[in-house]
Design a protein around this motif. Sequence first.
Motif, short mmCIF file in Angstrom:
data_model
loop_
_atom_site.label_atom_id
_atom_site.label_comp_id
_atom_site.label_asym_id
_atom_site.label_seq_id
_atom_site.Cartn_x
_atom_site.Cartn_y
_atom_site.Cartn_z
N ARG A 171 -48.75 -108.47 74.71
CA ARG A 171 -49.04 -107.03 74.92
C ARG A 171 -49.70 -106.16 75.75
O ARG A 171 -49.25 -105.68 77.01
CB ARG A 171 -50.15 -106.46 74.12
CG ARG A 171 -50.85 -105.20 74.12
CD ARG A 171 -52.30 -104.79 74.00
NE ARG A 171 -52.21 -103.63 73.31
CZ ARG A 171 -52.86 -102.97 72.24
NH1 ARG A 171 -53.02 -103.69 70.74
NH2 ARG A 171 -53.10 -101.60 71.97
N LEU A 172 -49.11 -107.26 77.06
CA LEU A 172 -50.19 -107.43 78.68
C LEU A 172 -48.43 -107.23 79.35
O LEU A 172 -48.12 -106.07 80.31
CB LEU A 172 -50.66 -108.28 78.86
CG LEU A 172 -51.79 -108.34 78.86
CD1 LEU A 172 -52.46 -109.87 79.72
CD2 LEU A 172 -52.78 -107.71 78.97
N LEU A 173 -47.52 -107.83 78.71
CA LEU A 173 -46.18 -107.93 79.52
C LEU A 173 -45.26 -106.30 79.36
O LEU A 173 -44.72 -106.00 80.20
CB LEU A 173 -45.20 -108.80 79.13
CG LEU A 173 -43.58 -108.52 78.90
CD1 LEU A 173 -43.40 -108.69 80.70
CD2 LEU A 173 -42.92 -109.95 78.54
N TYR A 174 -45.65 -106.38 78.12
CA TYR A 174 -44.85 -104.77 77.71
C TYR A 174 -45.87 -102.99 78.44
O TYR A 174 -45.08 -102.96 78.72
CB TYR A 174 -44.89 -104.59 76.24
CG TYR A 174 -44.03 -105.48 75.03
CD1 TYR A 174 -43.23 -105.51 75.98
CD2 TYR A 174 -44.65 -105.46 74.21
CE1 TYR A 174 -42.18 -106.41 74.60
CE2 TYR A 174 -43.79 -106.70 73.65
CZ TYR A 174 -42.82 -107.56 73.90
OH TYR A 174 -41.13 -108.21 73.08
N GLY A 175 -46.78 -104.10 79.04
CA GLY A 175 -47.57 -102.56 78.81
C GLY A 175 -47.03 -102.64 80.89
O GLY A 175 -47.26 -101.31 81.51
N ASN A 176 -47.36 -103.56 81.51
CA ASN A 176 -46.49 -103.32 82.66
C ASN A 176 -45.47 -102.80 82.62
O ASN A 176 -44.84 -102.35 84.08
CB ASN A 176 -47.10 -104.90 83.33
CG ASN A 176 -48.60 -104.99 83.44
OD1 ASN A 176 -48.58 -104.95 85.18
ND2 ASN A 176 -48.43 -106.42 83.37
N LEU A 177 -44.41 -103.10 81.56
CA LEU A 177 -43.32 -102.66 81.91
C LEU A 177 -43.39 -101.55 81.84
O LEU A 177 -42.09 -100.26 82.45
CB LEU A 177 -42.15 -103.22 80.68
CG LEU A 177 -42.03 -104.58 81.31
CD1 LEU A 177 -41.44 -105.54 80.11
CD2 LEU A 177 -40.98 -105.15 82.74
N TRP A 178 -44.13 -100.89 80.62
CA TRP A 178 -44.45 -99.47 80.20
C TRP A 178 -45.04 -98.87 81.75
O TRP A 178 -44.26 -98.03 82.59
CB TRP A 178 -44.85 -99.08 79.02
CG TRP A 178 -44.41 -99.05 77.71
CD1 TRP A 178 -44.37 -100.76 77.30
CD2 TRP A 178 -43.62 -98.12 77.34
NE1 TRP A 178 -43.14 -99.99 75.90
CE2 TRP A 178 -43.06 -98.83 75.81
CE3 TRP A 178 -43.71 -96.94 77.21
CZ2 TRP A 178 -42.32 -97.94 74.98
CZ3 TRP A 178 -43.83 -96.07 76.25
CH2 TRP A 178 -42.91 -96.71 74.79
N LEU A 179 -45.48 -99.35 82.34
CA LEU A 179 -46.51 -98.71 83.45
C LEU A 179 -45.31 -98.75 84.77
O LEU A 179 -45.15 -97.49 85.36
CB LEU A 179 -47.31 -99.59 83.90
CG LEU A 179 -48.78 -99.10 83.91
CD1 LEU A 179 -49.90 -100.25 84.24
CD2 LEU A 179 -48.91 -97.97 83.72
N ALA A 180 -44.53 -99.58 84.93
CA ALA A 180 -43.04 -99.67 85.77
C ALA A 180 -42.03 -98.71 85.61
O ALA A 180 -41.53 -97.40 85.68
CB ALA A 180 -43.19 -100.73 86.72
N ALA A 181 -41.88 -98.40 84.46
CA ALA A 181 -41.20 -97.29 83.87
C ALA A 181 -42.13 -95.74 83.45
O ALA A 181 -40.19 -94.98 84.63
CB ALA A 181 -41.12 -97.94 82.21
#
Length: 233
Positions: A171-181
Motif C-alpha cells: 500500500r505504501l509503494l502504490y501510494g507513493n507511485l500514485w503521488l508521483a503520478a
Amino acid sequence: MAAVPALLVALLTGWFTVLVSLQYRRNHRLSHWFWALSLAFSCVASLAYCLTLWITPHVPWLFVVYYVFGAMWMPAIMGLGSLSLHFSRRTVLVIAGIVCIVGLIGTVLMVRSPVSTRQLAQLGGGAGTGIIAQGAWLPFLIVLNAFGAAAVFFIALLSAWRTFRRQAHKRLLYGNLWLAAGILIISAAGSAARLGSPAMFWITMFIGWIVTFVGYRLLTPGPAGIVPLSRAS
C-alpha cells in the motif's frame, strides 16, 4: 459551466486541506504543515479563479490572486513538505527561507505587472496564460514551479523505492507511485496550457488532484490516518 472544473478542484483541495490539517494536529510534523498550507493555497487560487469568471466585468486583482497563490506559491510549498520527509528540520527551514525570498520578489514583480483586461474578458475557463504581462516575475515562477514539482516527484519515487527494497506493505509503494503520478499530471496541466491547449488546463488539474488524493489515502488508510505520510520514506 466554464468554472465547473476549477470549482471541483477548489472543493477537492479544500477537503484535502482539512484532512492533512487534522493529521498535522495529531502529529505536528513539518511535512504536514507545509502540505496543508500548499493545499489551502490551491483552494484559494481555484476559488479566486471561479470568482473571476462569475463576476462581470472580470476583476483583475482576483485573477492575480489566482496566479500568485496557485502558480507562484503552491508548488514550491508542497515541495518543501516532501523535502521534510528526508532532510533535517534545519535544512528544510533554510530552503524554506530561500523559497520565501524568491517567492516574495516574484510576487511583488507579478503584482506590479499590467493585466490585459481585453484578454481577461476572454478568459472563458482557460488557464489564463498571457493575461498578466510577462516580465521579470516569470523566471521566479519557473524556478519555484520546477523546484516544487521536482521535489514532490523525486521524493515520492525515492520513498517508493525504499519501500520496495524494505519489502514493506505494498500500500505504501502504490501510494507513493500514485503521488508521483498525480504531481506529474498537475505539472502537465501548465505545460499543456503553454503549448496551446488551455481548455484542458482545469480538467487535467482535477484529474491530477484526484490521483494525488488517491495516493494520500493509500498512505493514510482508515479514518484516523493509521499510517502517517512521513513513514512512507
